[in-house]
Design an enzyme around this catalytic site. Structure first.
Site, PDB file in Angstrom:
ATOM      1  N   LYS A 174      43.428  47.619 -16.197  1.00  0.00           N
ATOM      2  CA  LYS A 174      43.969  46.401 -16.788  1.00  0.00           C
ATOM      3  C   LYS A 174      44.610  45.520 -15.715  1.00  0.00           C
ATOM      4  CE  LYS A 174      45.220  48.715 -21.134  1.00  0.00           C
ATOM      5  NZ  LYS A 174      44.452  47.901 -22.099  1.00  0.00           N
ATOM      6  N   ARG A 183      39.264  54.880 -29.110  1.00  0.00           N
ATOM      7  CA  ARG A 183      38.228  55.276 -30.066  1.00  0.00           C
ATOM      8  C   ARG A 183      37.604  56.618 -29.694  1.00  0.00           C
ATOM      9  NH1 ARG A 183      35.196  49.772 -28.756  1.00  0.00           N
ATOM     10  NH2 ARG A 183      37.397  49.269 -28.486  1.00  0.00           N
TER      11      ARG A 183
END
Length: 507
Positions: free
Chosen positions: A281, A355
């Site tokens: 990030k 996920r």
């Protein structure tokens, strides 16, 4: 947070007296008593301030002189309830939250709730308690005058027994909220996966059966997706299973209780720090990624609330705990992992890790517990924040009845959700050239595609499995104070889940 007590009405001799007043109402009960004892000072002050009892209004009278020199409160605070007869529980909680900053400089406060029904008096106390949360564990140089002093709040009501009965489950929920907020607020060097699991173990005191799985157990189970996320970190991953057999095992849990039968399953993403991994990030704002475990915190808080009020329901909570770190051992874009379900995933973006964690935990949950329904919570996608901002969580579900129940529960406790679509066209975006699926499908509809990824691990082998996914990326943290939520961790989902179980799965 201050202690809460429900007492018979009496004028306090010190501290603060709070007078909730309806719009255009006249002083009654303790309000009338203090007005008479002060020679009408309260009535004159309210008139001078043009206080009419409207929502959001307040007026403070400082150290009113009482007749005969009798001791009295250091301040009298009138707060507006709005129109008489229109006060609902959520609004009552907001009033309670508004009271807190007006009295927190005093050590004690009495709230005159004689005119309120017992459930609304309890709701007012709930709002005050929720707003009173403060995470100050690491403050060492704070000035004494900057610290809140409020230690005890007495809710004065003629219906003390009824108010206490209404309050008991609310207190359990408030304690669950505080637990979740503590977990989310902790710095990531303190709250790593092992530490978070250890804190779950402490909840056995509530009667929860707590089990912790480590990497060895995960490897035996074939959890390649979760282990792939964790492999870049020196901290080992954990899965924590919390069981509450409140229906099949009696009104309590623990090691000797019968296991839950077809329980409600609550599942949380618990990435205790998310750098993005190799798909790292941007540096700006990365410190916020300590709260990428807010879904797991909400499940833990909800399980604490459910056990705390001795819910007569079978419920299990499962949380997948890991870090997502870049290192020489970290998962690479392009890797293929095999999930516990046997399905393979081509990892295109290592920052789409939540996920992957949920994929293995959800399959494990179904394989072991055969739940009646599943609800997962995760700070899953930035796309959800773009879609709904910080006002509502995104709700995805394969079952209209379950979705409706969640929407209603969220509305009732002030944790609003908005149902998002699912559809085959979105699912097709997950097609991989070399594996069963990719873990991302591009920017368009990112939150929806992520939900479809999770849905691929909801088994239909035993028939329809009601499932819902709550993307709480925009609601897990607030940058400003709200009526019952101070700036910081919100614990979004704790009360929603507790309400869902209470209204639809008990008895």
């Amino acid at each position: 947070m201050p202690d809460i007590a429900f007492v018979k009405p009496a004028l306090p001799r010190h501290g603060a007296l709070v007078l909730p007043m309806a719009e255009d109402g006249t002083p009654a009960g303790l309000a009338q008593a203090v007005d008479a004892a002060s020679g009408g000072a309260l009535t004159r002050a309210l008139a001078a301030a043009n206080f009419r009892g409207r929502k959001g209004q307040s007026c403070t009278v400082w150290a009113p002189a009482l007749e005969g020199g009798m001791p009295g409160p250091a301040r009298v605070v009138a707060v507006g309830l709005g129109k008489a007869g229109e006060l609902m529980p959520e609004a009552a909680e907001a009033v309670g939250g508004a009271i807190l900053p007006l009295v927190q400089a005093e050590r004690e406060a009495v709230v005159a709730a004689e005119g309120l029904p017992a459930p609304l008096a309890a709701a007012l106390a709930m709002g005050l308690l929720l707003r009173g949360y403060r995470f100050a564990r690491y403050r060492t140089t704070e000035k004494e005058e900057d610290k809140p002093k409020l230690e005890r709040v007495e809710i004065a009501t003629d219906a003390t027994s009824a108010a206490k009965s209404a309050w008991a489950p609310m207190l359990a929920a408030a304690e669950g909220v505080a637990l979740a907020r503590d977990l989310v607020s902790e710095p990531p060097n303190v709250l790593h996966p092992e530490e978070m699991a250890d804190r779950c173990v402490e909840l056995a005191r509530l009667g929860l059966a707590v089990e912790v799985l480590g990497p060895k157990e995960m490897r035996k189970l074939g959890m390649g997706a979760l282990l792939g996320v964790s492999q870049g970190s020196e901290r080992e991953p954990r899965i924590v299973v919390l069981q509450w057999p409140g229906a099949s095992g009696g009104n309590g849990g623990g090691k000797k209780a019968k296991p839950p039968q077809n329980p409600v399953a609550l599942i949380g993403k618990g990435v205790t720090f998310d750098t993005g991994g190799i798909s790292i990030k941007p540096a700006a704002g990365m410190e916020d990624m300590k709260y990428d475990m807010a879904g797991a915190a909400a499940v833990i808080g909800a399980m604490a609330a459910i056990a705390g009020r001795k819910a007569r329901a079978d419920v299990v909570g499962l949380v997948g705990l890991t870090e997502n770190m870049p290192s020489g051992d970290a998962q690479r874009p392009g890797d293929v992992v095999r999930t516990m379900s046997g399905q393979t995933v081509e990892v295109i973006n290592t920052d789409a890790e939540g996920r992957l964690v949920l994929a293995d935990v959800i399959h494990y949950c179904q394989d072991r517990f055969a739940p009646r329904c599943m609800v997962d919570l995760a700070t899953l996608t930035g796309a959800m924040v773009v879609a709904l901002g910080h006002e509502q969580a995104g709700l995805f579900s394969n079952d209209d009845e379950l979705a409706g129940r969640i929407l209603a529960a969220g509305k009732a406790v002030g944790e609003a959700c908005w149902r998002m679509p699912l559809g085959e066209a979105y699912d097709k975006q997950l097609k991989s050239d070399i594996a069963d699926m990719k873990n991302v499908g591009g920017r368009p509809g990112g939150a929806i595609v992520a939900a479809h990824f999770i849905q691929r691990f909801v088994s239909t082998k035993a028939g329809h499995m009601p499932w819902a996914h709550l993307d709480i990326a925009g609601t897990a943290w607030t940058a400003k104070d709200r009526p019952t939520v101070p700036k910081g961790a919100t614990a979004f989902g704790v009360r929603l889940l507790d309400r869902l179980v209470a209204e639809h799965y008990e008895g």
